[in-house]
Design a protein around this motif. Structure first.
Motif, PDB file in Angstrom:
ATOM      1  N   VAL A 125       0.830  -1.205   0.000  1.00 15.58           N
ATOM      2  CA  VAL A 125       0.000   0.000   0.000  1.00 15.58           C
ATOM      3  C   VAL A 125       0.864   1.255   0.000  1.00 15.58           C
ATOM      4  N   ALA A 126       2.032   1.189   0.612  1.00 15.36           N
ATOM      5  CA  ALA A 126       2.934   2.342   0.596  1.00 15.36           C
ATOM      6  C   ALA A 126       3.442   2.618  -0.819  1.00 15.36           C
ATOM      7  N   VAL A 127       3.824   1.557  -1.525  1.00 15.01           N
ATOM      8  CA  VAL A 127       4.270   1.713  -2.918  1.00 15.01           C
ATOM      9  C   VAL A 127       3.124   2.232  -3.777  1.00 15.01           C
ATOM     10  N   ALA A 128       1.932   1.676  -3.600  1.00 14.21           N
ATOM     11  CA  ALA A 128       0.771   2.103  -4.388  1.00 14.21           C
ATOM     12  C   ALA A 128       0.483   3.579  -4.172  1.00 14.21           C
ATOM     13  N   ALA A 129       0.564   4.048  -2.933  1.00 16.33           N
ATOM     14  CA  ALA A 129       0.271   5.453  -2.655  1.00 16.33           C
ATOM     15  C   ALA A 129       1.213   6.375  -3.416  1.00 16.33           C
ATOM     16  N   THR A 130       2.491   6.039  -3.443  1.00 16.55           N
ATOM     17  CA  THR A 130       3.452   6.862  -4.171  1.00 16.55           C
ATOM     18  C   THR A 130       3.169   6.846  -5.663  1.00 16.55           C
ATOM     19  N   GLU A 131       2.972   5.665  -6.215  1.00 15.55           N
ATOM     20  CA  GLU A 131       2.741   5.558  -7.653  1.00 15.55           C
ATOM     21  C   GLU A 131       1.461   6.269  -8.074  1.00 15.55           C
ATOM     22  N   LEU A 132       0.407   6.135  -7.285  1.00 19.45           N
ATOM     23  CA  LEU A 132      -0.870   6.736  -7.642  1.00 19.45           C
ATOM     24  C   LEU A 132      -0.852   8.247  -7.483  1.00 19.45           C
ATOM     25  N   SER A 133      -0.112   8.746  -6.508  1.00 24.23           N
ATOM     26  CA  SER A 133       0.038  10.201  -6.380  1.00 24.23           C
ATOM     27  C   SER A 133       0.633  10.792  -7.647  1.00 24.23           C
ATOM     28  N   VAL A 134       1.669  10.129  -8.162  1.00 29.40           N
ATOM     29  CA  VAL A 134       2.330  10.614  -9.372  1.00 29.40           C
ATOM     30  C   VAL A 134       1.418  10.456 -10.585  1.00 29.40           C
ATOM     31  N   GLU A 135       0.834   9.283 -10.729  1.00 28.38           N
ATOM     32  CA  GLU A 135       0.022   8.993 -11.906  1.00 28.38           C
ATOM     33  C   GLU A 135      -1.229   9.857 -11.985  1.00 28.38           C
ATOM     34  N   LEU A 136      -1.903  10.052 -10.864  1.00 31.05           N
ATOM     35  CA  LEU A 136      -3.204  10.712 -10.869  1.00 31.05           C
ATOM     36  C   LEU A 136      -3.144  12.197 -10.528  1.00 31.05           C
ATOM     37  N   GLY A 137      -2.006  12.630 -10.008  1.00 32.91           N
ATOM     38  CA  GLY A 137      -1.876  14.041  -9.661  1.00 32.91           C
ATOM     39  C   GLY A 137      -2.711  14.453  -8.465  1.00 32.91           C
ATOM     40  N   ILE A 138      -2.988  13.519  -7.560  1.00 38.64           N
ATOM     41  CA  ILE A 138      -3.715  13.825  -6.332  1.00 38.64           C
ATOM     42  C   ILE A 138      -2.864  13.375  -5.145  1.00 38.64           C
ATOM     43  N   ALA A 139      -3.277  13.763  -3.953  1.00 35.69           N
ATOM     44  CA  ALA A 139      -2.539  13.379  -2.754  1.00 35.69           C
ATOM     45  C   ALA A 139      -3.048  12.035  -2.246  1.00 35.69           C
ATOM     46  N   VAL A 140      -2.173  11.038  -2.240  1.00 34.54           N
ATOM     47  CA  VAL A 140      -2.536   9.707  -1.747  1.00 34.54           C
ATOM     48  C   VAL A 140      -1.562   9.336  -0.631  1.00 34.54           C
ATOM     49  N   ALA A 141      -2.108   9.063   0.541  1.00 32.00           N
ATOM     50  CA  ALA A 141      -1.305   8.630   1.682  1.00 32.00           C
ATOM     51  C   ALA A 141      -1.652   7.181   2.003  1.00 32.00           C
ATOM     52  N   ALA A 142      -0.791   6.519   2.756  1.00 30.94           N
ATOM     53  CA  ALA A 142      -1.039   5.133   3.131  1.00 30.94           C
ATOM     54  C   ALA A 142      -0.407   4.849   4.480  1.00 30.94           C
ATOM     55  N   GLY A 143      -1.027   3.953   5.231  1.00 27.60           N
ATOM     56  CA  GLY A 143      -0.451   3.523   6.489  1.00 27.60           C
ATOM     57  C   GLY A 143      -1.233   2.350   7.056  1.00 27.60           C
ATOM     58  N   THR A 144      -0.556   1.545   7.847  1.00 27.67           N
ATOM     59  CA  THR A 144      -1.168   0.411   8.542  1.00 27.67           C
ATOM     60  C   THR A 144      -1.537   0.881   9.938  1.00 27.67           C
ATOM     61  N   TYR A 145      -2.774   0.655  10.355  1.00 26.48           N
ATOM     62  CA  TYR A 145      -3.273   1.383  11.522  1.00 26.48           C
ATOM     63  C   TYR A 145      -2.455   1.158  12.775  1.00 26.48           C
ATOM     64  N   TRP A 146      -1.941  -0.043  13.018  1.00 28.66           N
ATOM     65  CA  TRP A 146      -1.174  -0.253  14.244  1.00 28.66           C
ATOM     66  C   TRP A 146       0.243   0.291  14.126  1.00 28.66           C
ATOM     67  N   HIS A 147       0.763   0.423  12.905  1.00 33.50           N
ATOM     68  CA  HIS A 147       2.055   1.086  12.731  1.00 33.50           C
ATOM     69  C   HIS A 147       1.925   2.591  12.940  1.00 33.50           C
ATOM     70  N   LEU A 148       0.751   3.146  12.666  1.00 32.28           N
ATOM     71  CA  LEU A 148       0.524   4.578  12.828  1.00 32.28           C
ATOM     72  C   LEU A 148       0.324   4.967  14.293  1.00 32.28           C
ATOM     73  N   ALA A 149      -0.070   4.024  15.123  1.00 32.11           N
ATOM     74  CA  ALA A 149      -0.417   4.377  16.504  1.00 32.11           C
ATOM     75  C   ALA A 149       0.097   3.374  17.527  1.00 32.11           C
ATOM     76  N   PRO A 150       1.374   2.970  17.456  1.00 32.70           N
ATOM     77  CA  PRO A 150       1.852   1.956  18.416  1.00 32.70           C
ATOM     78  C   PRO A 150       1.777   2.422  19.861  1.00 32.70           C
ATOM     79  N   GLU A 151       1.986   3.723  20.077  1.00 36.69           N
ATOM     80  CA  GLU A 151       1.981   4.245  21.442  1.00 36.69           C
ATOM     81  C   GLU A 151       0.568   4.270  22.034  1.00 36.69           C
ATOM     82  N   ALA A 152      -0.450   4.186  21.177  1.00 38.08           N
ATOM     83  CA  ALA A 152      -1.828   4.105  21.669  1.00 38.08           C
ATOM     84  C   ALA A 152      -2.233   2.675  21.988  1.00 38.08           C
ATOM     85  N   ILE A 153      -1.519   1.712  21.427  1.00 38.06           N
ATOM     86  CA  ILE A 153      -1.865   0.303  21.571  1.00 38.06           C
ATOM     87  C   ILE A 153      -1.159  -0.344  22.759  1.00 38.06           C
TER      88      ILE A 153
END
Length: 253
Positions: A125-153
């Motif tokens: 999903v991280a690779v896809a977000a980068t490729e799609l941002s370039v291809e489509l000209g929009i802002a695409v972000a990606a993250g796995t929910y537990w990697h984004l919030a380990p300190e909350a878990i």
């Protein structure tokens, strides 16, 4: 509170959300074995719940947002040996993500978050977000929910330092969200090693192996300490943390 689910909105209503600069959140998951005690849809249920809770927090803060239905299958080859698993290859998975995000862009949306809920999808999903941002000209972000919030878990859990697989965290969330999908009579068997890595394998060295080789139970972590109360605390804490990230305008500039 505004409706946040794409599938519950009309085309005209979605056009209005796009014109208002709404963020599109795409939950991404997998359909796979989750040990002897959990139904195979864990990642679908949890990723969808996190995405919707994040969206409701954003909406409450006045930020326009829409959540698509979950991309329910991903990269799960490492679970196939147990049975009960559906997997795509990388090309098919990337094509599905591209189709969904491109559709959002064609509908007028300019910001998309791929919110992943399956470990095997994280790099893709991280690779896809980068490729799609370039291809489509929009802002695409990606993250796995537990990697984004380990300190909350971590503070919620008793027997493991973070979310693993069919573990204390995932089982707790399922007890909160869909208790009928938890086979409580099998919880005594629901434990395994706390890592999929071989001894001495450094964190930066990637080599995915079949879970069948790593854990006879199909579990990474220890689900025996799971509870619905922990699950609700996890969901609330993770959603709050991720909503705060996505409200940051600097992310989308």
């Amino acid at each position: 509170m505004a409706e946040i689910e794409w599938m519950r909105l009309t085309a005209a209503e979605l056009n209005g959300r796009a014109a208002a600069g709404a963020l599109v959140i795409v939950p991404v998951a997998s359909l796979e074995q989750h040990g002897p005690h959990l139904a195979t849809g864990v990642d679908i249920v949890c990723a969808t719940a996190v995405a919707q809770r994040v969206a409701r927090l954003l909406d409450a803060a006045g930020a326009p947002v829409v959540v698509t239905p979950c991309v329910w299958t991903g990269l799960a080859e490492h679970h196939v040996a147990f049975g009960g698993t559906v997997t795509l290859d990388y090309a098919a998975f990337a094509a599905v993500l591209r189709g969904v995000v491109r559709s959002a862009a064609r509908a007028g949306f300019r910001r998309v978050m791929l919110l992943n809920g399956h470990g095997g999808n994280a790099e893709a999903v991280a690779v896809a977000a980068t490729e799609l941002s370039v291809e489509l000209g929009i802002a695409v972000a990606a993250g796995t929910y537990w990697h984004l919030a380990p300190e909350a878990i971590a503070p919620v859990l008793e027997r493991q330092p973070g979310l693993m697989h069919a573990c204390e965290a995932e089982t707790s969330m399922m007890l909160a969200l869909m208790p009928e999908a938890v086979r409580r009579e099998r919880l005594a068997e629901a434990h395994g090693p706390h890592s999929t890595r071989t001894e001495g394998q450094p964190p930066a060295l990637h080599r995915r192996r079949s879970f069948k080789e790593v854990t006879p139970s199909g579990v990474i972590g220890d689900a025996r300490a799971a509870s619905a109360e922990k699950g609700e605390r996890l969901l609330a804490a993770v959603a709050e943390r991720i909503a705060g990230m996505l409200r940051d305008e600097a992310l989308w500039r």
